[in-house]
Design an enzyme around this catalytic site. Structure first.
Site, PDB file in Angstrom:
ATOM      1  N   ARG A 291     -51.276 105.633  17.853  1.00 47.19           N
ATOM      2  CA  ARG A 291     -50.681 104.493  18.349  1.00 47.19           C
ATOM      3  C   ARG A 291     -49.364 104.099  17.475  1.00 47.19           C
ATOM      4  NH1 ARG A 291     -53.803 105.790  21.620  1.00 47.19           N
ATOM      5  NH2 ARG A 291     -55.301 104.865  22.954  1.00 47.19           N
TER       6      ARG A 291
ATOM      7  N   SER B 220     -56.477  98.747  25.855  1.00 42.26           N
ATOM      8  CA  SER B 220     -57.053  98.482  24.589  1.00 42.26           C
ATOM      9  C   SER B 220     -56.192  97.208  23.768  1.00 42.26           C
ATOM     10  CB  SER B 220     -57.067  99.646  23.385  1.00 42.26           C
ATOM     11  OG  SER B 220     -57.714 100.878  24.130  1.00 42.26           O
TER      12      SER B 220
ATOM     13  N   GLU C 117     -53.301  95.765  19.169  1.00 46.46           N
ATOM     14  CA  GLU C 117     -52.478  96.956  19.670  1.00 46.46           C
ATOM     15  C   GLU C 117     -51.148  96.337  20.701  1.00 46.46           C
ATOM     16  OE1 GLU C 117     -52.476  99.766  22.824  1.00 46.46           O
ATOM     17  OE2 GLU C 117     -53.988 100.848  21.828  1.00 46.46           O
TER      18      GLU C 117
END
Ligand code: EPU
Length: 337
Positions: free
Chosen positions: A162, A237, A333
């Site tokens: 990520r 997420s 995130e």
């Protein structure tokens, strides 16, 4: 170029937060993007792609630039692979479907991820054992400062979990305008190792799956666990899965023998944030118009008219509780604006 005033950003972010932009412009070609970036009357600019990885907590007192560059082209194709160029404003899932229709493999595990092609490399989107970087060749990006175009190879992007150069040293400096992918045109390398995919394919009664079958399996898994942003606002997420030391993990095992983990390095493991949040008692908790999704604790949701600041407050409470219970710091995130 048509600059609009006082525009609600609700349709432009998957959380469905109703904040307003003082000025708003949608750009559909490179020349328009160049011209908009040059506008000195609007020093404060915000680039918006698919709006799938951000939590908007307040009105934006500047110019929002919506990237609407469209088009997908096959650059070359042979009996092994296809090189495909997609412009940044293409919806990611529609791009995956286009690849499937053309018989191109490599992105089927990434079906139904919200967002656009141009924002996918920023956080190296990933799901079910596959990441964007696996098919990524390069991307073209415009410098916000000089309005010149630059090509970033896969190496230059420095992809991680990520993560990429666009979230690190080049953060906010470039706007991705198109991405080039290398996909398989035959003999697709399928990635079915992820447990849930295997069991979903079995449920579907599929013995030797095609790329289309894998996409269908991924869609079924995601639909059963993750809320559809068109129905319940969310950003996928909300937190990254934290990476912790093996020493801390072994300590936690004493009290929580069912704590799941994935190897991260010789000395570290990754722990699913969803498990931590569930253990902390937040799964399915609803506070008026916002809360934690009932099937996946990693996803914070907006049931209607939640404020971004409420969701941010909830995320901080979750972080604090997880820190207190497990001594683990979880990082968001999504980008918070
Ligand atoms: N878990 C719980 N409770 C929950 C959710 C998960 O205990 O509420 C446990 C599961 O039982 C499992 C583990 O956590 O043992 C992992 O869960 P899952 O396989 O659903 O994956 P994840 O770690 O929660 C990551 C990605 C997802 C991606 C899936 C599948 C991150 C931050 N998230 O989730 O990505 O779809 O793996 O590959 O890495 C996204 O980024 O928006 C996203 C949805």
């Amino acid at each position: 170029m048509h600059i609009e005033q006082d525009i609600s950003l609700k349709p432009y972010n998957t959380f469905g937060i109703d904040v307003h932009a003082k000025h708003f412009v949608s750009v559909s070609d490179i020349e328009a993007l160049k011209a908009v970036l040059k506008l000195e009357a609007y020093p404060n600019k915000l680039i918006l792609g698919g709006g799938s990885n951000m939590l908007l907590t307040k009105d934006f007192d500047g110019l929002v630039i919506h990237i609407n560059l469209r088009g997908i082209d096959i650059i070359s194709k042979d009996h092994q692979s296809a090189i495909v160029k997609a412009k940044a404003g293409e919806n990611w899932h529609e791009f995956v479907l286009w690849c499937l229709e053309n018989g191109f493999g490599g992105v089927e595990n990434l079906s139904l991820i919200p967002g656009n092609v141009g924002t996918a490399p920023i956080q190296n989107i990933g799901a079910y054992g596959v990441e964007l970087k696996d098919t990524f060749v390069s991307c073209e990006a415009m410098s916000v400062e000089t309005q010149t175009l630059k090509t970033f190879t896969k190496e230059a992007c420095n992809f991680g979990y990520r993560n990429s150069i666009f979230k690190q040293e080049e953060k906010g400096k470039y706007i991705i305008t198109s991405v080039i992918f290398k996909l398989s045109s035959q003999k697709h390398q399928l990635s079915t190792n992820y447990g849930a995919i295997t069991s979903e394919l079995e449920k579907m009664g599929v013995g030797s799956p095609t790329i289309q079958d894998i996409s269908k399996a991924v869609i079924a898994i995601r639909e059963s666990k993750l809320p559809n942003p068109n129905e319940i606002g969310n950003s996928g997420s909300f937190f990254k899965n934290p990476v912790i030391s093996k020493a801390l993990f072994n300590e936690l095992l004493q009290n929580f023998e069912d704590i799941p983990s994935y190897p991260a390095s010789d000395t570290q493991v990754k722990v699913p944030a969803g498990w931590l949040i569930e253990k902390a008692g937040f799964k399915g908790k609803r506070f008026g118009d916002y809360g934690v999704h009932k099937n996946q604790a990693l996803v914070l949701v907006n049931y209607g008219n939640a404020k971004g600041s409420d969701i941010l407050k909830l995320s901080k409470l979750i972080q604090k509780t997880v820190k207190r219970l497990f001594n683990i710091s979880m990082e968001a995130e999504v980008n918070i604006l």
